[in-house]
Structure formats: C-alpha cells, structure tokens
Design a protein around this motif. Sequence first.
Motif, PDB file in Angstrom:
ATOM      1  N   LYS A 240       3.927  -5.349  -4.432  1.00 26.33           N
ATOM      2  CA  LYS A 240       2.792  -5.041  -5.521  1.00 26.33           C
ATOM      3  C   LYS A 240       2.437  -6.127  -6.529  1.00 26.33           C
ATOM      4  CE  LYS A 240       3.326   0.158  -5.606  1.00 26.33           C
ATOM      5  NZ  LYS A 240       4.018   0.178  -4.198  1.00 26.33           N
TER       6      LYS A 240
ATOM      7  N   SER B 185       0.860  -1.236  -0.077  1.00 25.28           N
ATOM      8  CA  SER B 185      -0.113   0.146   0.070  1.00 25.28           C
ATOM      9  C   SER B 185       0.978   1.399   0.031  1.00 25.28           C
ATOM     10  CB  SER B 185      -0.753   0.137   1.269  1.00 25.28           C
ATOM     11  OG  SER B 185      -0.155   0.354   2.497  1.00 25.28           O
ATOM     12  N   GLY B 186       2.302   1.081   0.288  1.00 24.47           N
ATOM     13  CA  GLY B 186       3.008   2.437   0.302  1.00 24.47           C
ATOM     14  C   GLY B 186       3.118   2.815   1.734  1.00 24.47           C
TER      15      GLY B 186
ATOM     16  N   SER C  67       8.997  -2.776  -1.800  1.00 22.74           N
ATOM     17  CA  SER C  67       7.618  -1.853  -2.310  1.00 22.74           C
ATOM     18  C   SER C  67       7.431  -2.257  -3.657  1.00 22.74           C
ATOM     19  CB  SER C  67       7.933  -0.347  -2.371  1.00 22.74           C
ATOM     20  OG  SER C  67       8.282  -0.019  -0.996  1.00 22.74           O
TER      21      SER C  67
ATOM     22  N   GLU D  41       7.802   1.643   3.248  1.00 21.25           N
ATOM     23  CA  GLU D  41       8.525   1.864   2.077  1.00 21.25           C
ATOM     24  C   GLU D  41      10.036   1.137   1.930  1.00 21.25           C
ATOM     25  OE1 GLU D  41       8.697   6.178   1.287  1.00 21.25           O
ATOM     26  OE2 GLU D  41       6.760   6.079   0.398  1.00 21.25           O
TER      27      GLU D  41
END
Lengths: 86, 86
Positions: free
Chosen positions: A61, A48-49, A57, A52
Amino acid sequence: ADPDAGRKLARQCQTCHGLDGIATIPIAPHLAGESQIYLETQLKAFRSGKREHEIMSVVAKGLSDEDIANLAAWYASIRITATMPD
Amino acid sequence: ADPDAGRKLARQCQTCHGLDGIATIPIAPHLAGESQIYLETQLKAFRSGKREHEIMSVVAKGLSDEDIANLAAWYASIRITATMPD
C-alpha cells in the motif's frame, strides 16, 4: 524502470526476501530473477487486495506504480541458476 | 513428502514453470528452491480460492494434500544460486 532505484527501495524487502532475492525465512518466496511482469502483477495484487498477506498487503500500500516498476526491475535483474538433485 | 513422486507430478507444471522450476514464460514464477511451506501454502490458497489465477485455480483443484506436499518437496529440493548485476 530503474533497477538502481529499485535496489535502494529493496532495503525494505531484504529482511525477508534478501537484497539478492534469496529469501531469509521459509514463509517468504525467493524473488531473484522473477520476471518484471510477475513481480509487478503480484505487488499490484497485494496493493489492491486481490492477493492477501498480513505483511505484504501493508507494504504494498505504500508503493507507487513507479516504485513497483523499479523494485520489479531490481529483482528481475538478478540472474539465477538451478541445480536439480541427483 | 516424497520429492520423487513430486517430480512425476511436476510434468503437469513444467510447460509454464519448468521441470527444474525455472519458468518458461514471464507470467509464471520460478519455483526452483522455494520452500516447502511457501509452495504448499500457495497451492492450498489456489485450491481454496484465497489466491486466484485463471490457470492455477483450476490446476490446484485437482491436487490432494499429498500431491501438494510431494510437488512442494520436488521444487524445494532444487538448489538455486543468485548473481546480482555489477
């Protein structure tokens, strides 16, 4: 969650974190024996961010909720023991 | 960095992470044997706000660079072994 499916997915993790969850490089944490909830929470935070890291990251995803549950089940299934220094 | 000083400081960590770095609650990660650089990076990320957690963001704000180095040295000094499931 299916730890065997997670073990297969963990091929993409093993360069840094090891298939057994013992990290191979100092910048990566050991994952062995971390809890299902901790591992899921961190992977979802990377996705989701909220958390980080230049590598994680991107990796996160590409993972579905099921992938994350299975990866967490794999690493959570590993038993660890700790030995304190004298 | 001084692992013995870190061990003393780790009294404030042990409720969740254990003095030996084996977490006592599922939401907290094991810290045993994590690397000096990983542990320092995470504590500094919590202190700066780059990484967020309702407890750790508060705890880390009370730590100096030396405290962080010493805490990392303590948890990094613990040896772990991992056993994969059959």
